[in-house]
Design an enzyme around this catalytic site. Structure first.
Site, PDB file in Angstrom:
ATOM      1  N   GLN A 197       0.809  -1.223   0.000  1.00  0.00           N
ATOM      2  CA  GLN A 197       0.000   0.000   0.000  1.00  0.00           C
ATOM      3  C   GLN A 197       0.841   1.272   0.000  1.00  0.00           C
ATOM      4  OE1 GLN A 197      -3.164   0.125  -0.568  1.00  0.00           O
ATOM      5  NE2 GLN A 197      -3.838  -1.972  -0.176  1.00  0.00           N
ATOM      6  N   SER A 229       2.758  -5.450  -5.112  1.00  0.00           N
ATOM      7  CA  SER A 229       1.666  -5.941  -5.963  1.00  0.00           C
ATOM      8  C   SER A 229       1.365  -4.894  -7.028  1.00  0.00           C
ATOM      9  CB  SER A 229       0.426  -6.160  -5.091  1.00  0.00           C
ATOM     10  OG  SER A 229      -0.658  -6.534  -5.886  1.00  0.00           O
ATOM     11  N   CYS A 247     -14.849  -9.799   4.499  1.00  0.00           N
ATOM     12  CA  CYS A 247     -15.892 -10.734   4.078  1.00  0.00           C
ATOM     13  C   CYS A 247     -15.237 -12.019   3.604  1.00  0.00           C
ATOM     14  CB  CYS A 247     -16.695 -10.113   2.956  1.00  0.00           C
ATOM     15  SG  CYS A 247     -18.080 -11.116   2.503  1.00  0.00           S
TER      16      CYS A 247
END
Ligand code: PLP
Length: 399
Positions: A190, A210, A337
Site C-alpha cells: 500500500q 503488488s 468478508c
C-alpha cells in the site's frame, strides 16, 4: 482504451485495486502480440528477455532496490507465502528460522505466518491509533529470543495498513531486527507509489509488492530482496531455472511489462503526494462538517495520503456500501468478508474498537485518477445519507 472505466461511476476503492492505467493497457496489448519465451536464445526470446529486464529495473527503481534483487511472483500473496517459511534463513548463517512475529494488523496475505506452525507465530499489538507498539515489540522479541536460543526469528511488519492507511514504524522495527541478527519482511503493497521507499536506506531484508494497487494488472507482484541479499528464501515454486532459479514457471511477460510501466508512473507520483493528500484532507473536512460526530480511525497517526477509514453513530457499513453503490460510487466497508460471513475488521479490533462499532467502518481510498469532482460527489451522497438517517431516527423517536 480508457472506455472500460465507466465515467458515470466514481471509483474510491484504490486500496482494494486501482483502475489499470491506459499506458499499462497499451503496453500490455502490444506485448501480447509478440511471441517469445525469455529463456529462448533466438531473437524472439531475446526481445522477451529485454522487456522483462526493462520492467525489472523499473520495479527496482520504485523501491530503491537493485534490479537483480527483484523476483517476479503472481502477486504479493505468493511473495509473502514464499518469504514466510522456516526455510527462509540468513545467507551463510543460522540455517533455521524458528519463529515468526508479525503485527496484529497485517493483511491476510501475511497474517497467519503461512508455512510456520500457528504455535510458532506471535502477534505484536498496535496502539489505539493503529500503529505498532514498539515497546511491546521489544519485549516480545526478548521473549522470542529466549525461546529460539541459536535460531533466527522472522519479523513481518507492513509499511502501511490497507484499511486505515496508518503508516507503521517498519523502518525502526527493521533496525532492531537487524541489530539482533534476525530477518525482516515488509509488506509495502500500500505504500508503493504513495510514499517514497528506498530499500538501500532501510534494513528491510525482503519487501512484497503488488502491481494492481498502483494501476498495473492483477496477478503480478514481486518479492524484492535488500541490496546486501543477507537472506536466502528457498524457492516456493520449483520448476525451470527462471528468475535466477528463485521462482519457477515461464514469466508472465505482459503482466511484468504492465507492472514495469505502472511502477514508472507510480514512482513519479510518489514524489508528489501533495495533490492526493489535499483531496483526502478536503474529504475529511467535508465529512466532519456534515457529521461532526464522525470518527476517523488513526486520525492522530501518520497515515497514507490517500486513505480515510471512518464511522459515524448508527452507521451500518454493509448497508452504506450498497447505498453508495446505488448512488454510483465504489467504496469499501472495513469488515472482512470471507466464507459468506461478514466479520468485523481484525485491524479495528486490534485497535480496541468493539465488534459492533467496527462493523460500521467505511473505507475511502483515492488514487491516480481521483479528482475534486469525485470528492464533491462523495460528500453530496454522504450528506444525503445522513439527512435520511437523521429523518429516520427522528421518526423512530416520534413513534
Ligand atoms: N498486502 C496488502 C497490504 C494488500 O492490501 C494486498 C491486497 O489486497 C495484498 C497484500 C495482496 O496482494 P495480491 O493481491 O497481489 O496478492
Amino acid at each position: 482504451m480508457t472506455d472500460r472505466i465507466d465515467k458515470r461511476r466514481v471509483y474510491l476503492d484504490h486500496n482494494a485495486t486501482a483502475p489499470v492505467r491506459p499506458q499499462v493497457i497499451e503496453s500490455m496489448a502490444s506485448v501480447m502480440s509478440h511471441v517469445g519465451n525469455p529463456s529462448s536464445v533466438h531473437a524472439e526470446g531475446r526481445e522477451a528477455r529485454r522487456l522483462v529486464e526493462e520492467a525489472r529495473s523499473s520495479v527496482a527503481a520504485l523501491v530503491g532496490a537493485e534490479p537483480r534483487s527483484v523476483v517476479f511472483t503472481s502477486g504479493a500473496t505468493e511473495a509473502a507465502n514464499w518469504a514466510l517459511s522456516p526455510t527462509t534463513h540468513l545467507t551463510g548463517g543460522r540455517a533455521d528460522t524458528r519463529l515468526c512475529l508479525m503485527s496484529a494488523v497485517e493483511h491476510p496475505a501475511v497474517r497467519g505466518g503461512h508455512r510456520f506452525h500457528p504455535a510458532l507465530v506471535g502477534e505484536i499489538p498496535v496502539t489505539a491509533q493503529g500503529a505498532l507498539d514498539i515497546d511491546a515489540f521489544r519485549l516480545l522479541l526478548d521473549d522470542a529470543e529466549g525461546e529460539v536460543r541459536d535460531g533466527s526469528i522472522i519479523v513481518a511488519v507492513m509499511a502501511a495498513n490497507n484499511e486505515t492507511g496508518v503508516v507503521q514504524p517498519a523502518e525502526d522495527v527493521a533496525e532492531i531486527v537487524r541489530s539482533r541478527g534476525h530477518i525482516m519482511l515488509c509488506d509495502a503493497v500500500q505504500v508503493a507509489g504513495r510514499l517514497p521507499i528506498d530499500m538501500g536506506a532501510t534494513a528491510f531484508d525482503m519487501v512484497t509488492l503488488s502491481a494492481h494497487k498502483i494501476g498495473g494488472p492483477a496477478g503480478i507482484g514481486a518479492l524484492v530482496f535488500g541490496p546486501d541479499e543477507r537472506v536466502t528464501a528457498e524457492p516456493f515454486l520449483r520448476g525451470g531455472g527462471q528468475e535466477q532459479s528463485r521462482r519457477g514457471g515461464t514469466e508472465n511477460i505482459a503482466g511484468i511489462v504492465g507492472f514495469g510501466v505502472a511502477a514508472a508512473l507510480a514512482r513519479e507520483e510518489a514524489g508528489q503526494v501533495c495533490k492526493i493528500s489535499v483531496l483526502r484532507d478536503s474529504l475529511e473536512e467535508g465529512l466532519a462538517t456534515i457529521s461532526p460526530d464522525v470518527t476517523i480511525y488513526g486520525a492522530e497517526a501518520v497515515r497514507l495520503p490517500n486513505t480515510t477509514c471512518f464511522t459515524a453513530p448508527g452507521l451500518n457499513a454493509e448497508t452504506a456500501v450498497i447505498a453508495f453503490d446505488l448512488a454510483g460510487m465504489a467504496v469499501s466497508s472495513g469488515a472482512a468478508c470471507s466464507s459468506g460471513k461478514v466479520a468485523p475488521s481484525h485491524v479495528l479490533r486490534a485497535m480496541g474498537v468493539d465488534a459492533e462499532t467496527a462493523r460500521g467502518a467505511i473505507r475511502v481510498s483515492l488514487g491516480w485518477n481521483s479528482s475534486r469532482a469525485d470528492i464533491d460527489a462523495f460528500l453530496a451522497v454522504w450528506q444525503d445519507m445522513r439527512m435520511r438517517s437523521g429523518a429516520a431516527a427522528d421518526g423512530v423517536h416520534a413513534a
